[in-house]
Scaffold this active site. Structure first.
Site, short mmCIF file in Angstrom:
data_model
loop_
_atom_site.label_atom_id
_atom_site.label_comp_id
_atom_site.label_asym_id
_atom_site.label_seq_id
_atom_site.Cartn_x
_atom_site.Cartn_y
_atom_site.Cartn_z
CG ASP A 98 -0.11 -0.33 2.51
OD1 ASP A 98 1.11 -0.13 2.50
OD2 ASP A 98 -0.73 -0.77 3.51
CD GLU A 120 0.57 -6.69 3.13
OE1 GLU A 120 0.55 -5.46 3.01
OE2 GLU A 120 1.38 -7.27 3.87
CD GLU A 134 0.51 4.20 4.68
OE1 GLU A 134 -0.40 4.79 5.34
OE2 GLU A 134 1.68 4.58 4.71
CG HIS A 215 6.81 3.79 10.21
ND1 HIS A 215 6.01 4.01 9.12
CD2 HIS A 215 6.71 2.47 10.48
CE1 HIS A 215 5.48 2.86 8.74
NE2 HIS A 215 5.87 1.91 9.55
NE ARG A 217 4.26 9.68 4.71
CZ ARG A 217 4.97 10.71 4.26
NH1 ARG A 217 4.54 11.93 4.41
NH2 ARG A 217 6.11 10.50 3.62
CG HIS A 247 10.87 5.00 9.83
ND1 HIS A 247 11.00 6.02 8.91
CD2 HIS A 247 10.27 3.98 9.17
CE1 HIS A 247 10.49 5.63 7.76
NE2 HIS A 247 10.04 4.39 7.88
C1 UD1 Z 1 6.67 4.69 3.78
C2 UD1 Z 1 5.29 4.26 3.33
C3 UD1 Z 1 4.58 3.50 4.44
C4 UD1 Z 1 5.43 2.37 4.98
C5 UD1 Z 1 6.78 2.91 5.37
C6 UD1 Z 1 7.67 1.76 5.80
C7 UD1 Z 1 4.03 5.71 1.80
C8 UD1 Z 1 3.10 6.85 1.68
N1 UD1 Z 1 4.46 5.43 3.03
O1 UD1 Z 1 6.52 5.65 4.80
O2 UD1 Z 1 3.37 2.95 3.93
O3 UD1 Z 1 4.79 1.82 6.10
O4 UD1 Z 1 7.39 3.57 4.24
O5 UD1 Z 1 8.79 2.18 6.51
O6 UD1 Z 1 4.37 5.11 0.82
N2 UD1 Z 1 14.16 8.14 4.87
C9 UD1 Z 1 15.53 8.08 4.75
N3 UD1 Z 1 16.09 6.88 4.37
C10 UD1 Z 1 15.37 5.77 4.14
C11 UD1 Z 1 13.98 5.85 4.29
C12 UD1 Z 1 13.36 7.05 4.64
O7 UD1 Z 1 16.24 9.05 4.95
O8 UD1 Z 1 15.93 4.72 3.81
C13 UD1 Z 1 13.53 9.44 5.25
C14 UD1 Z 1 13.58 10.48 4.11
O9 UD1 Z 1 13.73 11.75 4.68
C15 UD1 Z 1 12.19 10.34 3.47
C16 UD1 Z 1 11.36 10.10 4.71
O10 UD1 Z 1 12.14 9.24 5.53
O11 UD1 Z 1 11.79 11.47 2.77
C17 UD1 Z 1 9.99 9.51 4.48
O12 UD1 Z 1 10.01 8.39 3.61
P1 UD1 Z 1 8.64 7.95 2.87
O13 UD1 Z 1 8.89 6.72 2.10
O14 UD1 Z 1 8.05 9.11 2.15
O15 UD1 Z 1 7.63 7.68 4.04
P2 UD1 Z 1 7.65 6.66 5.20
O16 UD1 Z 1 7.11 7.43 6.36
O17 UD1 Z 1 8.96 5.98 5.30
N1 UDP Z 2 12.22 -4.03 10.20
C1 UDP Z 2 13.60 -4.15 10.01
N2 UDP Z 2 14.42 -3.31 10.73
C2 UDP Z 2 13.95 -2.40 11.62
C3 UDP Z 2 12.55 -2.28 11.77
C4 UDP Z 2 11.71 -3.10 11.06
O1 UDP Z 2 14.06 -4.98 9.23
O2 UDP Z 2 14.76 -1.69 12.22
C5 UDP Z 2 11.32 -4.88 9.41
C6 UDP Z 2 10.27 -5.65 10.17
O3 UDP Z 2 10.74 -6.93 10.55
C7 UDP Z 2 9.13 -5.75 9.18
C8 UDP Z 2 9.29 -4.51 8.34
O4 UDP Z 2 10.61 -4.03 8.55
O5 UDP Z 2 9.30 -6.86 8.31
C9 UDP Z 2 8.29 -3.46 8.75
O6 UDP Z 2 8.58 -2.25 8.12
P1 UDP Z 2 7.99 -0.87 8.58
O7 UDP Z 2 7.60 -0.94 10.02
O8 UDP Z 2 8.98 0.16 8.16
O9 UDP Z 2 6.74 -0.70 7.63
P2 UDP Z 2 5.22 -1.25 7.68
O10 UDP Z 2 5.26 -2.71 7.87
O11 UDP Z 2 4.53 -0.51 8.78
O12 UDP Z 2 4.68 -0.83 6.36
#
Ligand code: UD1
Ligand code: UDP
Length: 373
Positions: A98, A120, A134, A215, A217, A247
């Site tokens: 999602d 999924e 999502e 994490h 939003r 995160h």
């Molecule tokens: C995204 C997904 C969410 C998922 C989550 C998993 C959307 C709208 N959201 O949210 O569904 O649950 O990922 O973790 O698609 N950043 C880094 N390095 C990384 C990752 C993130 O620096 O490797 C920082 C960056 O500043 C980036 C911000 O996190 O802009 C947000 O990342 P983004 O993918 O937009 O949203 P998430 O909150 O991570």
């Molecule tokens: N996870 C990981 N390292 C971490 C935190 C989570 O590998 O430090 C894994 C966790 O086991 C799960 C997935 O990341 O499989 C969950 O990701 P996240 O919580 O970022 O996203 P969501 O599942 O809420 O979309």
């Protein structure tokens, strides 16, 4: 029959974790040619999984920008993924879950009349604001997907309730269980893969570990502050320690670092790679999380999980008794955590290993569906 050309598209850590078993299965299967495209909506957290699973994408769009907005990311992903589709002309596009990447990839495929396989499929909270955005992303994918791989019967039923063609809906299990089993085997073969927490394990010896992730939003602002307040109070007990792989979203870090960084019983650490996170799950007495994936993994390991959300699209864990919804109110989080810590019967009731989300064979089922679709 010719070889089916698949383009698998993903961008974030959880998508990578849930799709690597599918990519491994596709790549081992002569019925398919698999191409992998990452949007790199996440960068470091995605790369951790790619490197573990040995995946070298044919296309890396490198889209992440620090503090990215939903609309700008969606627009850039839609255009960039569309260009890859034009170049590769796959028979099927596979997306997972999602995220913005999944929704944009699906939409770009639909615009080109390329069929979409949704891994999924059918998770629904029924509330477009939880999880946000999502819930809408996955509903959008559900409209154009031609193959819906629902993890459970409840998710298949949700799709049927939306008048999706019943012939396109299949219960496959969730590939996260495939991924968890795979990483568990890898750690057995090579224990050093999961030794990253050894120093913390020594520091916190004798204390009960609480694994924390958050994490979402929709929890930014007040929700995050409330979670931090609850964690601070839980960590004031001298019999517990909280390990919190933070995160990388700056909105999460700003609040959490400000409130938690100097506490003796709280370890703020960088995102753990999957083997070390699996280790954290296994050494934890309980999990506090707003994550989707952790709600699915914790029951498989018999770890009670308190879900810091208003609703969940994964009711199976709650129904089975291993997960409990606690919201983000600090008092409620504290109360439920203390109940589990102080009442052995309450703990025993929740700490039962079972797998409502899958049996570890979802990826092969998805391949077989793609081969005959
Ligand atoms: C995204 C997904 C969410 C998922 C989550 C998993 C959307 C709208 N959201 O949210 O569904 O649950 O990922 O973790 O698609 N950043 C880094 N390095 C990384 C990752 C993130 O620096 O490797 C920082 C960056 O500043 C980036 C911000 O996190 O802009 C947000 O990342 P983004 O993918 O937009 O949203 P998430 O909150 O991570
Ligand atoms: N996870 C990981 N390292 C971490 C935190 C989570 O590998 O430090 C894994 C966790 O086991 C799960 C997935 O990341 O499989 C969950 O990701 P996240 O919580 O970022 O996203 P969501 O599942 O809420 O979309």
């Amino acid at each position: 029959m010719g070889v089916t050309r698949i383009l698998t598209v993903f961008g974030t850590r959880p998508e990578a974790i849930k799709l690597f078993p599918v990519i491994h299965a596709l790549e081992a299967d002569p019925r398919f040619e698999n191409l992998t495209c990452v949007s790199a909506q996440h960068r470091e957290m995605l790369d951790q999984v790619l490197s573990l699973a040995g995946i070298e994408p044919q296309h890396d769009l490198d889209l992440m920008i620090a503090g990215q907005t939903l609309d700008a990311l969606t627009a850039r992903a839609l255009v960039a993924i569309g260009q890859v589709l034009d170049a590769e002309k796959p028979h099927w596009v596979v997306v997972q879950g999602d995220t913005t990447t999944a929704m944009a990839a699906g939409l770009a495929a639909y615009y080109r009349r390329i069929p979409v396989c949704h891994v999924e499929a059918g998770l629904r909270s029924g509330d477009i604001h939880h999880p946000w955005p999502e819930e809408v992303n996955r509903r959008v994918i559900g409209i154009f997907a031609q193959l819906h791989c629902a993890p459970t019967q409840a998710s298949a039923d949700a799709l049927l309730g939306e008048n999706v063609d019943p012939g396109s809906v299949h219960v496959t299990g969730n590939t996260v269980i495939d991924a968890l089993q795979w990483v568990t085997r890898r750690i057995e073969e090579e224990p050093g893969l999961a030794s990253g927490l050894a120093e913390l394990e020594r520091r916190f010896a004798g204390k009960r570990i609480i694994g924390l992730t958050c994490h979402r939003r929709e929890n930014f602002g007040e929700g995050m502050r409330d979670i931090a307040t609850a964690v601070k109070r839980i960590a004031s007990r001298d019999d517990v320690a909280v390990i919190f792989p933070m995160h990388m979203n700056p909105q999460v870090r700003a609040v959490m670092e400000a409130q938690l960084k100097d506490l003796d019983n709280v370890a703020l650490v960088e995102p753990l790679d999957y083997p070390n996170f699996a280790r954290l799950l296994s050494i934890s007495t309980l999990l506090l999380t707003d994550s989707g994936g952790v709600q699915e993994e914790a029951p498989a390991l018999g770890k009670p999980v308190l879900v810091m959300r208003q609703t969940t699209e994964r009711p199976e864990g709650v129904e089975a008794g291993t997960a409990r919804l606690v919201g983000t109110n600090a008092e409620a989080i504290l109360r439920e955590t203390e109940r589990l810590l102080d009442d052995p019967d309450a703990y025993a009731d929740m700490a039962r290993a079972h797998n409502p989300f899958g049996d570890g064979k979802a990826a092969q089922r998805i391949c077989d569906l793609l081969a005959t679709a």
